[in-house]
Motif scaffolding. Structure first.
Motif, PDB file in Angstrom:
ATOM      1  N   LEU A 164       1.524  -5.914 -33.910  1.00 49.73           N
ATOM      2  CA  LEU A 164       2.894  -5.460 -33.673  1.00 49.73           C
ATOM      3  C   LEU A 164       3.004  -3.942 -33.711  1.00 49.73           C
ATOM      4  O   LEU A 164       3.660  -3.338 -32.865  1.00 49.73           O
ATOM      5  CB  LEU A 164       3.830  -6.072 -34.721  1.00 49.73           C
ATOM      6  CG  LEU A 164       4.224  -7.515 -34.469  1.00 49.73           C
ATOM      7  CD1 LEU A 164       4.983  -8.061 -35.658  1.00 49.73           C
ATOM      8  CD2 LEU A 164       5.085  -7.606 -33.221  1.00 49.73           C
ATOM      9  N   PHE A 191      -1.491  -9.816 -37.763  1.00 45.98           N
ATOM     10  CA  PHE A 191      -0.334  -9.886 -36.870  1.00 45.98           C
ATOM     11  C   PHE A 191       0.453  -8.580 -36.909  1.00 45.98           C
ATOM     12  O   PHE A 191       0.914  -8.080 -35.883  1.00 45.98           O
ATOM     13  CB  PHE A 191       0.577 -11.043 -37.265  1.00 45.98           C
ATOM     14  CG  PHE A 191      -0.015 -12.375 -36.951  1.00 45.98           C
ATOM     15  CD1 PHE A 191      -1.149 -12.481 -36.153  1.00 45.98           C
ATOM     16  CD2 PHE A 191       0.566 -13.544 -37.432  1.00 45.98           C
ATOM     17  CE1 PHE A 191      -1.699 -13.715 -35.846  1.00 45.98           C
ATOM     18  CE2 PHE A 191       0.032 -14.776 -37.126  1.00 45.98           C
ATOM     19  CZ  PHE A 191      -1.101 -14.873 -36.338  1.00 45.98           C
ATOM     20  N   LEU A 192       0.602  -8.032 -38.105  1.00 43.42           N
ATOM     21  CA  LEU A 192       1.366  -6.811 -38.267  1.00 43.42           C
ATOM     22  C   LEU A 192       0.711  -5.665 -37.507  1.00 43.42           C
ATOM     23  O   LEU A 192       1.389  -4.852 -36.872  1.00 43.42           O
ATOM     24  CB  LEU A 192       1.463  -6.470 -39.758  1.00 43.42           C
ATOM     25  CG  LEU A 192       2.713  -5.692 -40.177  1.00 43.42           C
ATOM     26  CD1 LEU A 192       3.955  -6.453 -39.777  1.00 43.42           C
ATOM     27  CD2 LEU A 192       2.690  -5.438 -41.675  1.00 43.42           C
ATOM     28  N   ILE A 198      -3.370 -16.142 -46.092  1.00 46.65           N
ATOM     29  CA  ILE A 198      -2.070 -15.820 -45.515  1.00 46.65           C
ATOM     30  C   ILE A 198      -1.918 -14.310 -45.365  1.00 46.65           C
ATOM     31  O   ILE A 198      -1.459 -13.801 -44.352  1.00 46.65           O
ATOM     32  CB  ILE A 198      -0.932 -16.372 -46.400  1.00 46.65           C
ATOM     33  CG1 ILE A 198      -0.994 -17.894 -46.442  1.00 46.65           C
ATOM     34  CG2 ILE A 198       0.421 -15.908 -45.881  1.00 46.65           C
ATOM     35  CD1 ILE A 198       0.150 -18.533 -47.198  1.00 46.65           C
ATOM     36  N   PHE A 247      -3.929 -12.965 -42.438  1.00 47.00           N
ATOM     37  CA  PHE A 247      -3.267 -13.356 -41.194  1.00 47.00           C
ATOM     38  C   PHE A 247      -2.070 -12.469 -40.927  1.00 47.00           C
ATOM     39  O   PHE A 247      -1.900 -11.912 -39.849  1.00 47.00           O
ATOM     40  CB  PHE A 247      -2.812 -14.814 -41.290  1.00 47.00           C
ATOM     41  CG  PHE A 247      -3.603 -15.699 -40.394  1.00 47.00           C
ATOM     42  CD1 PHE A 247      -3.151 -16.003 -39.120  1.00 47.00           C
ATOM     43  CD2 PHE A 247      -4.807 -16.217 -40.818  1.00 47.00           C
ATOM     44  CE1 PHE A 247      -3.887 -16.801 -38.277  1.00 47.00           C
ATOM     45  CE2 PHE A 247      -5.552 -17.016 -39.980  1.00 47.00           C
ATOM     46  CZ  PHE A 247      -5.096 -17.307 -38.707  1.00 47.00           C
ATOM     47  N   ARG A 248      -1.246 -12.360 -41.933  1.00 46.92           N
ATOM     48  CA  ARG A 248      -0.049 -11.544 -41.834  1.00 46.92           C
ATOM     49  C   ARG A 248      -0.392 -10.136 -41.386  1.00 46.92           C
ATOM     50  O   ARG A 248       0.225  -9.570 -40.481  1.00 46.92           O
ATOM     51  CB  ARG A 248       0.620 -11.502 -43.206  1.00 46.92           C
ATOM     52  CG  ARG A 248       1.965 -10.847 -43.240  1.00 46.92           C
ATOM     53  CD  ARG A 248       2.221 -10.320 -44.636  1.00 46.92           C
ATOM     54  NE  ARG A 248       1.840  -8.923 -44.703  1.00 46.92           N
ATOM     55  CZ  ARG A 248       2.722  -7.930 -44.799  1.00 46.92           C
ATOM     56  NH1 ARG A 248       3.991  -8.192 -44.892  1.00 46.92           N
ATOM     57  NH2 ARG A 248       2.313  -6.679 -44.821  1.00 46.92           N
ATOM     58  N   ASP A 271       5.424 -13.642 -45.389  1.00 43.43           N
ATOM     59  CA  ASP A 271       5.908 -12.895 -46.545  1.00 43.43           C
ATOM     60  C   ASP A 271       6.627 -13.818 -47.529  1.00 43.43           C
ATOM     61  O   ASP A 271       6.432 -13.734 -48.735  1.00 43.43           O
ATOM     62  CB  ASP A 271       6.848 -11.778 -46.094  1.00 43.43           C
ATOM     63  CG  ASP A 271       6.064 -10.604 -45.506  1.00 43.43           C
ATOM     64  OD1 ASP A 271       4.856 -10.528 -45.770  1.00 43.43           O
ATOM     65  OD2 ASP A 271       6.669  -9.787 -44.792  1.00 43.43           O
ATOM     66  N   LEU A 303       5.298 -13.446 -33.349  1.00 43.67           N
ATOM     67  CA  LEU A 303       4.509 -12.720 -34.346  1.00 43.67           C
ATOM     68  C   LEU A 303       5.406 -12.223 -35.467  1.00 43.67           C
ATOM     69  O   LEU A 303       5.087 -12.378 -36.647  1.00 43.67           O
ATOM     70  CB  LEU A 303       3.812 -11.523 -33.696  1.00 43.67           C
ATOM     71  CG  LEU A 303       2.498 -11.801 -32.981  1.00 43.67           C
ATOM     72  CD1 LEU A 303       1.844 -10.498 -32.576  1.00 43.67           C
ATOM     73  CD2 LEU A 303       1.560 -12.575 -33.901  1.00 43.67           C
ATOM     74  N   ARG A 304       6.512 -11.658 -35.085  1.00 46.81           N
ATOM     75  CA  ARG A 304       7.424 -11.109 -36.083  1.00 46.81           C
ATOM     76  C   ARG A 304       7.888 -12.203 -37.047  1.00 46.81           C
ATOM     77  O   ARG A 304       7.865 -12.040 -38.260  1.00 46.81           O
ATOM     78  CB  ARG A 304       8.628 -10.471 -35.383  1.00 46.81           C
ATOM     79  CG  ARG A 304       8.899  -9.036 -35.814  1.00 46.81           C
ATOM     80  CD  ARG A 304      10.176  -8.495 -35.191  1.00 46.81           C
ATOM     81  NE  ARG A 304      10.095  -8.362 -33.746  1.00 46.81           N
ATOM     82  CZ  ARG A 304       9.510  -7.320 -33.128  1.00 46.81           C
ATOM     83  NH1 ARG A 304       8.973  -6.352 -33.839  1.00 46.81           N
ATOM     84  NH2 ARG A 304       9.468  -7.256 -31.805  1.00 46.81           N
ATOM     85  N   THR A 362       6.449 -14.958 -37.660  1.00 46.01           N
ATOM     86  CA  THR A 362       5.325 -15.458 -38.445  1.00 46.01           C
ATOM     87  C   THR A 362       5.035 -14.545 -39.627  1.00 46.01           C
ATOM     88  O   THR A 362       4.744 -14.994 -40.729  1.00 46.01           O
ATOM     89  CB  THR A 362       4.085 -15.586 -37.558  1.00 46.01           C
ATOM     90  OG1 THR A 362       4.391 -16.432 -36.454  1.00 46.01           O
ATOM     91  CG2 THR A 362       2.932 -16.174 -38.348  1.00 46.01           C
ATOM     92  N   VAL A 363       5.116 -13.245 -39.374  1.00 46.69           N
ATOM     93  CA  VAL A 363       4.916 -12.286 -40.462  1.00 46.69           C
ATOM     94  C   VAL A 363       5.969 -12.497 -41.541  1.00 46.69           C
ATOM     95  O   VAL A 363       5.661 -12.532 -42.734  1.00 46.69           O
ATOM     96  CB  VAL A 363       4.961 -10.844 -39.933  1.00 46.69           C
ATOM     97  CG1 VAL A 363       5.014  -9.861 -41.098  1.00 46.69           C
ATOM     98  CG2 VAL A 363       3.742 -10.559 -39.064  1.00 46.69           C
TER      99      VAL A 363
END
Lengths: 135, 135
Positions: A130, A126-127, A119, A122-123, B99, B91-92, B94-95
């Motif tokens: 962004l 994605f971050l 996780i 992945f996070r 978390d 994406l946001r 999902t992040v």
DNA sequence: TCGTAGTTTTACGTTGACGTTAACGGAAGC
DNA sequence: GCTTCCGTTAACGTCAACGTAAAACTACGA
């Protein structure tokens, strides 16, 4: 301040416990139905009263539930606290049971750390996307 | 031995998968019912065929189950793998979802370590009693 | 070609863990 | 004394996650 212990209730009613743990009285009664709790009755066969020990057991029940253990297995585990320490065979079996459980739990921790890693990566991926867009 | 990759099946039948993971075909079909798996059909609308990707998803499903996650939540988590990386808002979210999950998982790991400690100490106390008797 | 083993859909059954309702009893505030 | 909360038991309802059984189709080896 000598002798000052955090003042704790000695006994709880069913709805007090329910409120404290955010569950329903029905659930607590159900745990009694399946012999996970054995509150005594107060004032001539009416209200169930829960001691601090009952409360502790309830905590253990809910903890077990958080990990998806069925109530029967939770009972097995909780009952370890009540093994007769003079019965050698019972002790031996309990130790063996504990070893099995320890193995399982270690495996669960390992797996959870894997999941955490996945996780997390992945996070972060994605971050990054962004933050790249941000510029 | 260049180019030698472990030879893996490309496709699996439902009972092959069931056998491999010690579950029933019915369970696998059920996961399809709730949109956790989407095998394609072979030879004109008959047999379900599972790709390696389907197999991987099944693994994830079973892992989630081991921790008592309900199938709907497992679906949420697995679907993270399929987020469209061009959709900023997705994406946001999902992040943010990641978390939250990370927090939960950290808490679970903490609790599991507590449980581990408890069982371990119990086990050892019993073992000491037994070894004392031995002498 | 036949048997048997695997697969399909449909549908009803089951189990665990409670939720919900009914019908009642005691106590407490007004 | 009446209402209004707790509390009680008993019983039926519910939801997830499959189990199980029936009836039909298909694939495949001897």
């Amino acid at each position: 301040m000598a002798g000052t212990k955090t003042l704790r209730k000695e006994e709880y009613s069913i709805s007090e416990l329910a409120a404290e743990f955010s569950i329903t009285p029905r659930a607590i009664r159900y745990y009694e139905e399946v012999n996970l709790l054995t509150p005594h009755r107060n004032s001539k066969t009416t209200q169930r009263m829960y001691t601090r020990r009952d409360r502790a057991r309830l905590k253990l029940i809910l903890r077990g539930k958080r990990f998806g253990f069925p109530l029967v297995e939770i009972k097995e585990m909780i009952d370890l606290y009540d093994v007769d320490p003079t019965e050698k065979e019972q002790l031996r079996q309990t130790v063996a049971y504990g070893d099995r459980r320890l193995g399982e739990i270690d495996e669960m921790i390992r797996e959870l750390q894997e999941i955490r890693e996945e996780i997390f990566e992945f996070r972060n991926r994605f971050l990054e996307v962004l933050e790249g867009e941000e510029a």
